[in-house]
Enzyme design. Sequence first.
Site, PDB file in Angstrom:
ATOM      1  N   HIS A   1       0.827  -1.219   0.000  1.00  0.00           N
ATOM      2  CA  HIS A   1       0.000   0.000   0.000  1.00  0.00           C
ATOM      3  C   HIS A   1       0.859   1.265   0.000  1.00  0.00           C
ATOM      4  CE1 HIS A   1      -3.626  -2.392   1.046  1.00  0.00           C
ATOM      5  NE2 HIS A   1      -2.765  -3.085   1.786  1.00  0.00           N
TER       6      HIS A   1
ATOM      7  N   SER B   1      18.186  17.189 -16.920  1.00  0.00           N
ATOM      8  CA  SER B   1      17.437  18.431 -16.994  1.00  0.00           C
ATOM      9  C   SER B   1      18.206  19.461 -17.790  1.00  0.00           C
ATOM     10  CB  SER B   1      17.159  18.971 -15.589  1.00  0.00           C
ATOM     11  OG  SER B   1      16.572  20.259 -15.641  1.00  0.00           O
TER      12      SER B   1
ATOM     13  N   LYS C   1      21.216  16.860 -12.412  1.00  0.00           N
ATOM     14  CA  LYS C   1      20.058  16.004 -12.195  1.00  0.00           C
ATOM     15  C   LYS C   1      20.146  14.757 -13.081  1.00  0.00           C
ATOM     16  CE  LYS C   1      15.090  16.566 -11.410  1.00  0.00           C
ATOM     17  NZ  LYS C   1      14.550  15.347 -12.005  1.00  0.00           N
TER      18      LYS C   1
ATOM     19  N   GLU D   1      11.089   5.336 -17.656  1.00  0.00           N
ATOM     20  CA  GLU D   1      10.083   6.148 -18.335  1.00  0.00           C
ATOM     21  C   GLU D   1       9.864   5.665 -19.767  1.00  0.00           C
ATOM     22  OE1 GLU D   1      11.765   9.996 -17.802  1.00  0.00           O
ATOM     23  OE2 GLU D   1      11.298  10.051 -15.656  1.00  0.00           O
TER      24      GLU D   1
END
Length: 465
Positions: free
Chosen positions: A190, A320, A326, A333
């Site tokens: 959960h 980025s 980053k 993805e």
Amino acid sequence: MTHTRTERDTMGAVEVPADRYWGAQTQRSLEHFDIGRDTFVWGRPMVRGLGLLKKCAALANADLGLLDAEVGRAVVRAADEVVRGDLDDHFPLVVFQTGSGTQSNMNANEVIANRAIELLGGELGSKTPVHPNDDVNRSQSSNDTFPTAVHVAVLLELSERLHPAVDALCAALDAKADELGDVVKVGRTHLQDATPVTLRQEIGAWAAQVRDAQADVAHAGERVRALAIGGTAVGTGLNAPEAFGPLVARHLTEQTGIEFHQAGNLFVQLASHDALVAVSSALRTLAGALMKLANDVRWLASGPRTGIGELRIPENEPGSSIMPGKVNPTQSEALTMVVTRVFGNDATVGFAGTQGNFQLNVFTPVMAHAVLESIRLVADACRSFTEHCVVGLSADRDRIADHLAADLMLVTALAPHIGYDAAAAIAKQAHRDGSTLREAALASGAVTADDYDRWVDPRAMTRPD
């Protein structure tokens, strides 16, 4: 050799083709996301399938004495060139055409006939000594040849592209589970803290889920071995000798190394394409397993300082254009975007599969395109995720240890000894106070220090008796 120039970004030097305007980050993307690069997936697998079918049909017709020997040899030679890809530029058609695939079937007939004419010293377009219909398409109809070529293309793509890529992914996951298997960490249900697991158990579950889904694809693929060839226009076999279909299937088996057979009911093979629906559905299930894997990896790698941060992903490219330093979970993805496309393709195939009217389904090309694209995308994405993510995964053992020490659900080990309610009270008190579970347990008076240390053993909790 291609000439290159050296470009740089924040991650270092990259060699870029000298005749291209793009720079370092574009080049990194080309190297790290070789997924569906050949977007004309309708073309090569289908053209190869048609070439194989036309070659085997010529061999079968020759076996039956229906094709002049010299013509037959020329047709076989021309079809071999189609199979190899030598004539791909001569197959310009797109998926959206007549629903029986007649135009693509005739495209193959015409290309092979004209090439055979050329080989025999004739004049292109003369239809002599090789006729596209009378010779190359002998004993056939688009209604049985096109779905047969689709089946051949799908099984070849499954065996040569999809299964090896999935096998390599599972092998890499197995290796990573062995490498990191000793690490005990917080389990999560959960999206909340749960009792401990090992990285071997967590990563091993990913591999097992993918393997189970792959087995479903293999099982669905068994149905694709049944071919429509010999049914001709409506399934009756008009204008084809009874032995033609089985002979073509035998030759296809010999040419591909994949076992094919003529379907028992040719009317079904023309009027419905449930085998393709089954393969597409299984690909959707496999894609769902890959979605689980990709999402778990990016959640566990989130942060790296303000997220979970238990896994470290490879630093493949800058993440980025505005935030220096980053790094993003780009392979996850890309894989999850592939999954959404596969789900969309499956919706197309599922609906198209319902559109058989009387003796023919006229949505065959779009079904073929969707299934072949899903196979290609899943295979490419698995290979990319394996090479550029799984192989380079590592564990942040300190972060994992900190999370495990703070895991209040270790209290589960106390429940058999002091009861569920008393254990729950200790966990809730620790959460309210911000204390450790051990501190709260000792403060409750229900547990001694020796008892706590003996009963609460995170590693032992991952392998209960």
